[in-house]
Every structure is written in C-alpha cells, then in structure tokens.
Design a protein around this motif. Structure first.
Motif, mmCIF file in Angstrom:
data_model
loop_
_atom_site.group_PDB
_atom_site.id
_atom_site.type_symbol
_atom_site.label_atom_id
_atom_site.label_comp_id
_atom_site.label_asym_id
_atom_site.label_seq_id
_atom_site.Cartn_x
_atom_site.Cartn_y
_atom_site.Cartn_z
ATOM 1 N N GLN A 1 1.351 -24.772 -24.447
ATOM 2 C CA GLN A 1 2.024 -23.581 -24.955
ATOM 3 C C GLN A 1 1.880 -22.420 -23.979
ATOM 4 O OE1 GLN A 1 -0.078 -23.193 -28.624
ATOM 5 N NE2 GLN A 1 1.240 -24.617 -29.727
ATOM 6 N N LYS A 2 0.685 -22.250 -23.416
ATOM 7 C CA LYS A 2 0.454 -21.171 -22.455
ATOM 8 C C LYS A 2 1.297 -21.373 -21.200
ATOM 9 C CE LYS A 2 -4.225 -20.127 -23.980
ATOM 10 N NZ LYS A 2 -5.650 -20.188 -23.674
ATOM 11 N N GLN A 3 1.396 -22.613 -20.736
ATOM 12 C CA GLN A 3 2.219 -22.901 -19.557
ATOM 13 C C GLN A 3 3.686 -22.592 -19.832
ATOM 14 O OE1 GLN A 3 1.196 -27.019 -18.860
ATOM 15 N NE2 GLN A 3 -0.223 -26.490 -17.218
ATOM 16 N N SER A 4 4.174 -22.963 -21.005
ATOM 17 C CA SER A 4 5.566 -22.703 -21.374
ATOM 18 C C SER A 4 5.837 -21.200 -21.423
ATOM 19 C CB SER A 4 5.897 -23.326 -22.729
ATOM 20 O OG SER A 4 5.816 -24.708 -22.664
ATOM 21 N N ASN A 5 4.913 -20.459 -22.027
ATOM 22 C CA ASN A 5 5.074 -19.003 -22.095
ATOM 23 C C ASN A 5 5.076 -18.378 -20.712
ATOM 24 O OD1 ASN A 5 5.150 -19.158 -24.865
ATOM 25 N ND2 ASN A 5 3.006 -18.590 -25.139
ATOM 26 N N LEU A 6 4.204 -18.857 -19.841
ATOM 27 C CA LEU A 6 4.140 -18.342 -18.472
ATOM 28 C C LEU A 6 5.433 -18.629 -17.720
ATOM 29 C CD1 LEU A 6 2.380 -16.944 -16.363
ATOM 30 C CD2 LEU A 6 1.462 -19.186 -15.759
ATOM 31 N N LEU A 7 5.955 -19.829 -17.858
ATOM 32 C CA LEU A 7 7.213 -20.184 -17.196
ATOM 33 C C LEU A 7 8.373 -19.331 -17.722
ATOM 34 C CD1 LEU A 7 6.921 -24.073 -16.994
ATOM 35 C CD2 LEU A 7 6.805 -22.431 -15.107
ATOM 36 N N ARG A 8 8.383 -19.060 -19.030
ATOM 37 C CA ARG A 8 9.417 -18.208 -19.610
ATOM 38 C C ARG A 8 9.338 -16.791 -19.035
ATOM 39 N NH1 ARG A 8 8.008 -18.995 -24.830
ATOM 40 N NH2 ARG A 8 8.357 -21.197 -24.888
ATOM 41 N N LEU A 9 8.118 -16.268 -18.899
ATOM 42 C CA LEU A 9 7.950 -14.943 -18.320
ATOM 43 C C LEU A 9 8.427 -14.898 -16.869
ATOM 44 C CD1 LEU A 9 4.431 -13.939 -19.701
ATOM 45 C CD2 LEU A 9 6.619 -12.897 -20.274
ATOM 46 N N ILE A 10 8.104 -15.923 -16.122
ATOM 47 C CA ILE A 10 8.544 -15.991 -14.711
ATOM 48 C C ILE A 10 10.065 -16.051 -14.632
ATOM 49 C CG2 ILE A 10 8.534 -17.449 -12.651
ATOM 50 C CD1 ILE A 10 5.593 -18.129 -13.373
ATOM 51 N N ASP A 11 10.687 -16.832 -15.514
ATOM 52 C CA ASP A 11 12.155 -16.914 -15.546
ATOM 53 C C ASP A 11 12.779 -15.573 -15.874
ATOM 54 O OD1 ASP A 11 12.241 -19.554 -14.833
ATOM 55 O OD2 ASP A 11 12.501 -20.314 -16.882
ATOM 56 N N ASN A 12 12.143 -14.826 -16.788
ATOM 57 C CA ASN A 12 12.683 -13.516 -17.159
ATOM 58 C C ASN A 12 12.604 -12.523 -16.014
ATOM 59 O OD1 ASN A 12 13.319 -14.376 -19.727
ATOM 60 N ND2 ASN A 12 11.449 -13.607 -20.656
ATOM 61 N N ILE A 13 11.567 -12.627 -15.199
ATOM 62 C CA ILE A 13 11.403 -11.733 -14.053
ATOM 63 C C ILE A 13 12.460 -12.037 -13.003
ATOM 64 C CG2 ILE A 13 9.900 -11.128 -12.115
ATOM 65 C CD1 ILE A 13 7.537 -11.531 -14.041
ATOM 66 N N SER A 14 12.747 -13.318 -12.822
ATOM 67 C CA SER A 14 13.718 -13.732 -11.791
ATOM 68 C C SER A 14 15.084 -13.359 -12.156
ATOM 69 C CB SER A 14 13.711 -15.240 -11.624
ATOM 70 O OG SER A 14 12.435 -15.665 -11.254
#
Length: 121
Positions: A108-121
């Motif tokens: 879950q933490k990895q998924s949330n982190l990837l979502r945050l990175i996608d939002n920044i990009s």
C-alpha cells in the motif's frame, strides 16, 4: 535498500523466503491447508521476510476485502502449527523457522508513493 530488511539479505535468506512464500500460497490454492472461514476469502502473500539466522519467517498477508484482514490473520495464526509442518515436509530444511503472519502495508505504501510521483510528473 530493501524495504523489508535493514541490511541486504543473503542469497540464502531470499531463496528460503521465496520457497516459503510458494509453499504457503500453493497450500491455500490447492486446499492442502483448509479452513472453512477462508473459503470465500481472496488472500495473497506478497512477501516473506526471514531473519539472518533463518529462525523466524514473517509472512505478509493481504486480502482483497480489507475489512477481513484482521480475521484472516487470526485464522492464519491458529493454523501456524499445520503450516509449519507443511513447510518442514516440503522444504526439508535443517531447522524449520517459526512462522508469523502480519498485515501487508508495504504494498500500500509503495502504491501511494508511486501515485504521488505520478502526480508530480
């Protein structure tokens, strides 16, 4: 750095952890290990972490229905002796590790982190 281990795990730790994960996953799919309350529960074992001395294996558990995780963990804990015997029979290790089950929050933490990175990009 690996999220499960504080130090890099040895190749032996990784092989044994992977083998335990396969044995446990297969046991529930083939119903070698059966509990009636788990019959309609979709669960996965995404990670297994084993200590450096190979004496304790922590099996991470995730369920499709997040509300059932606590109940599933209790059932799995009640099946620990049976699961450990199965691992001993399948893997033929010198010492069969103690088995512990915990809820998987890493995925879950990895998924949330990837979502945050996608939002920044």
């Amino acid at each position: 750095m690996n999220l499960l281990y504080s130090k890099q795990p040895t190749q032996r730790q990784l092989v044994i952890a992977s083998s335990i994960q396969q044995v446990v996953s297969k046991a529930f799919v083939t119903q070698e290990i059966y509990h009636p309350n788990l019959e309609d529960t979709m669960m996965v074992f995404p990670f297994v972490k084993i200590t450096a001395d190979l004496k304790i294996a922590t099996i991470y558990v995730d369920c499709l229905n997040k509300d059932k995780v606590k109940g599933v963990l209790e059932i799995l804990k009640s099946l620990t002796v049976e699961i450990r015997k199965l691992i001993a029979n399948k893997l033929k290790l010198k010492y069969t590790p103690e088995i512990r089950f915990v809820e998987d929050t890493i995925t879950q933490k990895q998924s949330n982190l990837l979502r945050l990175i996608d939002n920044i990009s």
